[in-house]
Design an enzyme around this catalytic site. Structure first.
Site, PDB file in Angstrom:
ATOM      1  N   PRO A 216      -2.046   9.341   5.211  1.00 10.89           N
ATOM      2  CA  PRO A 216      -1.760   8.929   3.840  1.00 10.89           C
ATOM      3  C   PRO A 216      -0.615   9.698   3.192  1.00 10.89           C
ATOM      4  O   PRO A 216      -0.259   9.412   2.047  1.00 10.89           O
ATOM      5  CB  PRO A 216      -3.072   9.216   3.111  1.00 10.89           C
ATOM      6  CG  PRO A 216      -3.628  10.412   3.837  1.00 10.89           C
ATOM      7  CD  PRO A 216      -3.216  10.223   5.286  1.00 10.89           C
TER       8      PRO A 216
ATOM      9  N   HIS B 218       0.098  13.247  -0.809  1.00 11.91           N
ATOM     10  CA  HIS B 218      -0.898  12.223  -0.499  1.00 11.91           C
ATOM     11  C   HIS B 218      -0.643  11.010  -1.388  1.00 11.91           C
ATOM     12  O   HIS B 218      -0.671  11.113  -2.620  1.00 11.91           O
ATOM     13  CB  HIS B 218      -2.304  12.787  -0.746  1.00 11.91           C
ATOM     14  CG  HIS B 218      -3.408  12.009  -0.112  1.00 11.91           C
ATOM     15  ND1 HIS B 218      -3.656  10.685  -0.418  1.00 11.91           N
ATOM     16  CD2 HIS B 218      -4.355  12.368   0.805  1.00 11.91           C
ATOM     17  CE1 HIS B 218      -4.699  10.267   0.271  1.00 11.91           C
ATOM     18  NE2 HIS B 218      -5.128  11.260   1.038  1.00 11.91           N
ATOM     19  N   HIS B 219      -0.429   9.856  -0.768  1.00 10.57           N
ATOM     20  CA  HIS B 219      -0.006   8.667  -1.522  1.00 10.57           C
ATOM     21  C   HIS B 219      -1.111   8.100  -2.416  1.00 10.57           C
ATOM     22  O   HIS B 219      -0.835   7.302  -3.330  1.00 10.57           O
ATOM     23  CB  HIS B 219       0.479   7.583  -0.559  1.00 10.57           C
ATOM     24  CG  HIS B 219       1.621   6.784  -1.080  1.00 10.57           C
ATOM     25  ND1 HIS B 219       1.851   6.585  -2.433  1.00 10.57           N
ATOM     26  CD2 HIS B 219       2.617   6.102  -0.440  1.00 10.57           C
ATOM     27  CE1 HIS B 219       2.921   5.834  -2.597  1.00 10.57           C
ATOM     28  NE2 HIS B 219       3.414   5.533  -1.403  1.00 10.57           N
ATOM     29  N   ALA B 220      -2.351   8.482  -2.179  1.00  9.06           N
ATOM     30  CA  ALA B 220      -3.423   8.046  -3.069  1.00  9.06           C
ATOM     31  C   ALA B 220      -3.315   8.721  -4.436  1.00  9.06           C
ATOM     32  O   ALA B 220      -3.863   8.221  -5.421  1.00  9.06           O
ATOM     33  CB  ALA B 220      -4.790   8.345  -2.452  1.00  9.06           C
TER      34      ALA B 220
ATOM     35  N   ARG C 224      -5.033   4.489 -11.359  1.00  9.58           N
ATOM     36  CA  ARG C 224      -4.587   4.415  -9.962  1.00  9.58           C
ATOM     37  C   ARG C 224      -5.744   4.098  -9.015  1.00  9.58           C
ATOM     38  O   ARG C 224      -5.677   4.396  -7.822  1.00  9.58           O
ATOM     39  CB  ARG C 224      -3.927   5.728  -9.543  1.00  9.58           C
ATOM     40  CG  ARG C 224      -2.591   5.998 -10.225  1.00  9.58           C
ATOM     41  CD  ARG C 224      -1.963   7.299  -9.704  1.00  9.58           C
ATOM     42  NE  ARG C 224      -1.823   7.303  -8.252  1.00  9.58           N
ATOM     43  CZ  ARG C 224      -0.820   6.723  -7.596  1.00  9.58           C
ATOM     44  NH1 ARG C 224       0.115   6.075  -8.246  1.00  9.58           N
ATOM     45  NH2 ARG C 224      -0.775   6.780  -6.276  1.00  9.58           N
TER      46      ARG C 224
END
Length: 208
Positions: A25, A186-188, A12
């Site tokens: 985020p 958190h999209h990270a 990722r």
């Protein structure tokens, strides 16, 4: 315990670098879960319904790898265990943050959760007496509202990658009981697919 993940070789890496630059985020999903069996079992055994579903949510969190990732000082870590930092209502109408340690066995969890919650209820402080750390999920219960969406106050100057789970008002549909649940992540670190995996685990546990 935690271990550092090499971002350069992580699958990722692009997602991490892309979403880590966002001012906001976090993304969120709200849904309803069937809580019939958990509610009935809690009442039959004289247990807190809140602690019953909080524990099951933590079991699901700890069984979902992506919910155990955290960003600390720009580095990526996988934590072995994730605890809870739930809001606790007080008699005066205010609330305080607590730190409840995770145990997979419900009785062991209760033995730690009950005194931790009582300590917050008897305190005049907002923050817990000890530092929660990064290996927590932030949990809130809003048992007065059958919500369909929710947002959270965020301090953007403070780095934060902890998931936030909110539980709402239980309502009946025929002979079944349902509770809204909101998840912000958190999209990270976490995609919608991973939230769906968590929710599936959580729902299955709620039906036991």
């Amino acid at each position: 315990m935690r271990k550092e993940i090499n971002i350069e070789t992580w699958n990722r890496k692009d997602h991490f670098e892309f979403f880590s630059k966002f001012d906001e985020p976090f993304h969120g999903i709200a849904t309803k879960l069937d809580c019939t069996e958990t509610y009935k079992a809690a009442k039959a055994n004289g247990h807190s319904f809140f602690l019953s579903y909080l524990h099951k949510s933590l079991v699901a969190v700890n069984r979902t790898l992506e919910f155990r990732y955290r960003i600390v000082d720009g580095k990526l870590y996988e934590y072995e265990t994730i605890n809870a930092s739930p809001t606790i209502n007080k008699k005066n109408g205010a609330f305080g943050f607590s730190h409840v340690k995770y145990r997979e066995d419900f009785k062991d969890f209760l033995a730690l959760a009950l005194p931790a919650i009582e300590k917050v209820r008897n305190s005049d402080r907002l923050m817990p007496p000890e530092e929660s750390g990064e290996n927590v999920v932030h949990c809130s219960a809003i048992p007065w509202v059958d919500f369909t969406s929710i947002s959270h106050a965020r301090h953007y100057a403070r780095p934060d990658s902890c998931p936030k789970i909110t539980f709402g008002k239980m309502t009946a549909d025929g002979d079944r009981l349902f509770m809204p649940v909101s998840v912000h992540v958190h999209h990270a670190l976490v995609d919608g697919y991973h939230v769906a995996q968590f929710l599936e685990k959580f729902q299955n546990l709620m039906l036991e």
